[in-house]
Design a protein around this motif. Structure first.
Motif, mmCIF file in Angstrom:
data_model
loop_
_atom_site.group_PDB
_atom_site.id
_atom_site.type_symbol
_atom_site.label_atom_id
_atom_site.label_comp_id
_atom_site.label_asym_id
_atom_site.label_seq_id
_atom_site.Cartn_x
_atom_site.Cartn_y
_atom_site.Cartn_z
ATOM 1 N N GLN A 93 0.830 -1.208 0.000
ATOM 2 C CA GLN A 93 0.000 0.000 0.000
ATOM 3 C C GLN A 93 0.865 1.259 0.000
ATOM 4 O OE1 GLN A 93 -3.912 -0.062 0.264
ATOM 5 N NE2 GLN A 93 -2.937 1.433 -1.031
ATOM 6 N N TYR A 94 2.030 1.179 0.626
ATOM 7 C CA TYR A 94 2.886 2.366 0.702
ATOM 8 C C TYR A 94 3.519 2.739 -0.637
ATOM 9 C CZ TYR A 94 2.075 3.475 5.513
ATOM 10 O OH TYR A 94 1.445 3.888 6.664
ATOM 11 N N ALA A 95 3.384 1.869 -1.636
ATOM 12 C CA ALA A 95 3.813 2.244 -2.993
ATOM 13 C C ALA A 95 2.991 3.423 -3.515
ATOM 14 C CB ALA A 95 3.675 1.049 -3.943
ATOM 15 N N ASP A 96 1.831 3.668 -2.907
ATOM 16 C CA ASP A 96 0.930 4.740 -3.361
ATOM 17 C C ASP A 96 1.056 6.016 -2.538
ATOM 18 O OD1 ASP A 96 -0.145 3.059 -5.295
ATOM 19 O OD2 ASP A 96 -1.715 2.321 -3.972
ATOM 20 N N GLN A 97 2.085 6.097 -1.716
ATOM 21 C CA GLN A 97 2.154 7.195 -0.763
ATOM 22 C C GLN A 97 2.139 8.585 -1.402
ATOM 23 O OE1 GLN A 97 4.614 8.275 3.258
ATOM 24 N NE2 GLN A 97 4.879 6.329 2.326
ATOM 25 N N LEU A 98 2.754 8.728 -2.570
ATOM 26 C CA LEU A 98 2.851 10.048 -3.196
ATOM 27 C C LEU A 98 1.711 10.308 -4.183
ATOM 28 C CD1 LEU A 98 6.721 10.052 -3.820
ATOM 29 C CD2 LEU A 98 5.454 10.859 -1.818
ATOM 30 N N THR A 99 0.924 9.286 -4.446
ATOM 31 C CA THR A 99 -0.187 9.452 -5.391
ATOM 32 C C THR A 99 -1.537 9.568 -4.692
ATOM 33 O OG1 THR A 99 -0.121 7.052 -5.680
ATOM 34 C CG2 THR A 99 0.856 8.401 -7.427
ATOM 35 N N VAL A 100 -1.692 8.916 -3.513
ATOM 36 C CA VAL A 100 -3.020 8.844 -2.894
ATOM 37 C C VAL A 100 -3.571 10.195 -2.402
ATOM 38 C CG1 VAL A 100 -2.301 8.247 -0.518
ATOM 39 C CG2 VAL A 100 -4.464 7.379 -1.403
ATOM 40 N N PRO A 101 -2.718 11.172 -2.021
ATOM 41 C CA PRO A 101 -3.318 12.439 -1.565
ATOM 42 C C PRO A 101 -4.236 13.074 -2.617
ATOM 43 C CG PRO A 101 -1.003 12.371 -0.948
ATOM 44 C CD PRO A 101 -1.250 11.179 -1.845
ATOM 45 N N ALA A 102 -3.884 12.955 -3.896
ATOM 46 C CA ALA A 102 -4.728 13.542 -4.950
ATOM 47 C C ALA A 102 -6.099 12.866 -5.003
ATOM 48 C CB ALA A 102 -4.039 13.431 -6.310
ATOM 49 N N ASN A 103 -6.154 11.562 -4.668
ATOM 50 C CA ASN A 103 -7.449 10.884 -4.656
ATOM 51 C C ASN A 103 -8.302 11.353 -3.485
ATOM 52 O OD1 ASN A 103 -5.304 8.928 -5.873
ATOM 53 N ND2 ASN A 103 -7.256 8.360 -6.803
ATOM 54 N N HIS A 104 -7.677 11.507 -2.316
ATOM 55 C CA HIS A 104 -8.427 12.038 -1.177
ATOM 56 C C HIS A 104 -8.974 13.422 -1.512
ATOM 57 C CE1 HIS A 104 -7.623 8.963 1.762
ATOM 58 N NE2 HIS A 104 -6.313 9.088 1.680
ATOM 59 N N ALA A 105 -8.134 14.254 -2.125
ATOM 60 C CA ALA A 105 -8.509 15.644 -2.376
ATOM 61 C C ALA A 105 -9.364 15.797 -3.629
ATOM 62 C CB ALA A 105 -7.250 16.507 -2.502
ATOM 63 N N GLY A 106 -9.365 14.797 -4.496
ATOM 64 C CA GLY A 106 -10.146 14.854 -5.727
ATOM 65 C C GLY A 106 -9.454 15.566 -6.870
ATOM 66 N N VAL A 107 -8.255 16.104 -6.637
ATOM 67 C CA VAL A 107 -7.585 16.937 -7.641
ATOM 68 C C VAL A 107 -6.939 16.083 -8.741
ATOM 69 C CG1 VAL A 107 -7.145 18.764 -5.956
ATOM 70 C CG2 VAL A 107 -5.387 17.017 -6.374
ATOM 71 N N PRO A 108 -6.684 16.682 -9.914
ATOM 72 C CA PRO A 108 -6.085 15.916 -11.009
ATOM 73 C C PRO A 108 -4.572 15.767 -10.876
ATOM 74 C CG PRO A 108 -6.472 18.162 -11.727
ATOM 75 C CD PRO A 108 -7.012 18.069 -10.326
ATOM 76 N N GLY A 109 -4.045 14.682 -11.439
ATOM 77 C CA GLY A 109 -2.605 14.454 -11.443
ATOM 78 C C GLY A 109 -2.184 13.713 -12.689
#
Lengths: 528, 106
Positions: free
Chosen positions: A459-475
């Motif tokens: 799960q920690y492989a997603d550490q730098l990507t998951v904040p955008a999902n929580h916030a809804g913002v695009p990446g």
């Protein structure tokens, strides 16, 4: 250059100038798939051979005949002088989490292995309506629950085209492997915690998670309904923009699909970055890794190659007129994974209750006493370990006596993560960013078996990507060179709500700035 | 390692989740649940005052973002047979299931 290796944009140009037909493009692609993909993933794969080890295995279902009919229709429209659409003749693959009418739509799970979708997901329907040619459904982690593709019930699972002993990432690993191996120029993926961007980084391709609501989720088998985003995977930014153009927009089948106008992403692509404010945050250059024994966290800096790639990109964008803003605080980044462990499991458990052996999908063949026993046995035999784990965790953290401690708290932390982004992008605020530039992942693609089984580390492989999902913002994740292990490194641009056109523009500017660099000439090795 | 989920609690969760597990599956899954909870417990260390609202979504759905609700009119799905045909067992357009557990009231 062979047709299969061309970009989607170039293929539509060749098609419109009548230098090739849609059928010729398709045949080139099918030949390529036959040469490099190997056997598709199945439920009963038998022995894993040395030849299997060398192939890509992106596919679960190849839909060659359906694709031929679509290609012929594009050629007919062209001959008749009709508009064949923005993606005319462009072959693409679809992550097998999307329903496509008349095709098996498996979610990489035994429980849906016999499910033939009665309808088509909106983003796929839009690509087909725009003349795109779907060549097949590609593999993924079971129900998207993973970051490596190893959890798929359909084996052999996809392998990284840059090194077959490494995972392609996940969960959209079949999508990114099929694009990186030049089997297709485009693939439709989905991103709940990084499932487009992480495998895009691992496979050296472009992957975009649009703003939540930018693309309809209708027909996508749900995981975390408040986090899931369908999005484009391509080999360059222009192709990603072209695909987003087609799949974005309002949909009366999905009330969360935003009723906002869709900008002209391709036309706006080369506007440059002059005057744009691009931020760097120290909170994206270190990762929190939990100690399994003590539960204590250690903050570690990212490997040097990753911060170097980001700083090189920042310097290149500064040379093109962007202003780089350093030390943007994103202090809640490190809580993205713990909060995700709670929110996504609650949503997953809820979404997985519908699989019961009654309405569709797998039903146990064992004799059963009653309906409850039918549910139990069907779910026990149909689900793999990862869905079972997510259901159990979702049940636990949402139980009445624990939900205050876990679920409500996680949703409050989500507000804090969102607040970090709002402060960074606030046009009247201190930072006024157009985008935040970060590494996409904390490592390059890892080897098979190295992480799989340890669900915390995975799960920690997603550490730098998951904040955008929580916030809804695009990446968007784009390739930015290679690490010393020969594997691709991805960098990520994150933007404010519904500003996909800006981050596409910045990503394209970086491509232009680096287009003559030596590393861009590298291709995954041919293995036939 | 702190073990929050005991074998008894785990068995209760398995019951709620409508699953049946082998011993090997139970051992692995209970171990992973406890590891994940150790990671989740980091949330407890975050100072959160009551004024911070919970967010069910990241973005805010305003009237500009959300389409208006459609009128509440019955819209029959035209190809219901395509859906029914997916059911493992059907008889005369009814889905067939085994006995539904019940108790007879006195």
């Amino acid at each position: 250059m062979e047709l299969y290796a061309q970009s989607a944009y170039e293929l539509t140009r060749l098609l419109h100038s009548r230098q090739v037909s849609a059928l010729e493009i398709l045949e080139s692609v099918l030949k390529r798939i036959e040469a490099v993909d190997g056997r598709p993933g199945t439920l009963d794969p038998g022995e894993f051979t040395e030849e299997d080890r060398r192939k890509v295995h992106a596919f679960i279902t190849l839909t060659a005949e359906r694709a031929r009919a679509q290609a012929q229709e594009v050629d007919r429209k062209l001959a008749a002088g009709e508009d064949p659409g923005l993606l005319a003749g462009v072959p693409f693959t679809v992550k097998d989490i999307f329903c496509v009418q008349g095709t098996p739509s498996t979610a990489g799970s035994r429980i849906l292995a016999n499910f033939v979708a009665p309808y088509t997901a909106t983003p796929v329907a839009r690509m087909e309506a725009a003349g795109g040619v779907m060549v097949g459904k590609v593999n993924l982690d079971e129900f998207t629950y993973g970051s490596s593709n190893e959890s798929s019930a359909f084996q052999p699972c996809p392998r990284n085209p840059w090194n077959p002993d490494r995972v392609p990432g996940g969960s959209s690993g079949g999508s990114t492997a099929s694009v990186a191996a030049r089997e297709v120029p485009l693939s439709l993926g989905s991103d709940t915690a990084g499932s487009i961007r992480q495998p895009a980084a691992f496979c050296g391709v472009v992957g975009m998670k649009p703003t939540y609501g930018r693309v309809s989720r209708y027909g996508m088998i749900a995981f975390g309904s408040s986090l899931d985003c369908p999005g484009p995977i391509a080999r360059d930014v222009r192709d990603a923009a072209l695909m987003l153009q087609v799949i974005a927009g309002q949909d009366h089948h999905d009330s969360t699909a935003a009723a906002l106008e869709v900008p002209q992403y391709v036309a706006l692509l080369e506007g440059g970055v002059k005057g744009m404010r691009i931020g760097l945050s120290p909170d994206y250059f270190r990762i929190a890794i939990p100690d399994i024994q003590t539960g204590e966290y250690a903050l570690q800096p990212l490997p040097e190659a990753f911060s170097a790639a980001v700083h090189r990109a920042a310097a290149a964008l500064a040379d093109m007129g962007a202003e780089i803003i350093e030390n943007v605080p994103m202090p809640n980044t490190r809580y993205g994974i713990p909060a995700y462990f709670v929110i996504s499991r609650v949503e997953a458990a809820s979404n997985l209750h519908r699989f019961d052996g009654v309405k569709y999908g797998y039903r146990t063949s064992q004799p059963v006493q009653d309906l409850r026993s039918l549910y139990r046995k069907s779910r026990a035999e149909g689900f793999g370990l990862q869905p079972k784990l997510r259901i159990l965790m979702g049940m636990y953290v949402s139980a009445a006596q624990y939900s205050e401690q876990y679920y409500r708290r996680a949703l409050q932390v989500r507000s804090l993560i969102r607040r970090d982004f709002e402060q960074a992008f606030d046009p009247q605020g201190e930072y006024r960013l157009d985008a935040l530039l970060t590494p996409t992942t904390p490592t390059t693609a890892f080897g098979f078996g190295e992480v799989y089984g340890d669900t915390v580390l995975m799960q920690y492989a997603d550490q730098l990507t998951v904040p955008a999902n929580h916030a809804g913002v695009p990446g968007i994740s784009i390739p930015a060179g290679f690490a010393s292990d020969g594997m691709p490194i991805g960098i990520q641009f994150l933007g404010a709500d519904f500003t996909e056109e800006k981050i596409l523009r910045i990503a394209r500017a970086y491509e232009i700035a680096t287009q003559s660099e030596e590393w861009r000439k590298a291709c995954p090795q041919e293995r036939q | 390692m702190k073990e929050q989920i005991s074998p008894e609690l785990f068995a209760h969760l398995v019951e709620l989740a409508a699953l049946e597990l082998t011993d090997a599956e139970s051992e692995y899954l209970r171990g992973e649940l406890n590891s994940q909870l150790n990671a989740i417990n980091e949330l407890e260390a975050i100072p959160l005052d009551a004024s911070i609202p919970p967010s069910l979504h990241g973005i805010t759905f305003t009237s500009q973002v959300s389409a208006p609700l459609r009128s509440d009119v019955w819209q029959p799905y035209e190809r219901s047979d395509a859906i029914l045909n997916q059911a493992p067992q059907v008889s005369e357009r009814y889905i067939v299931v085994p006995d539904i557990p019940h108790t007879t009231l006195e």
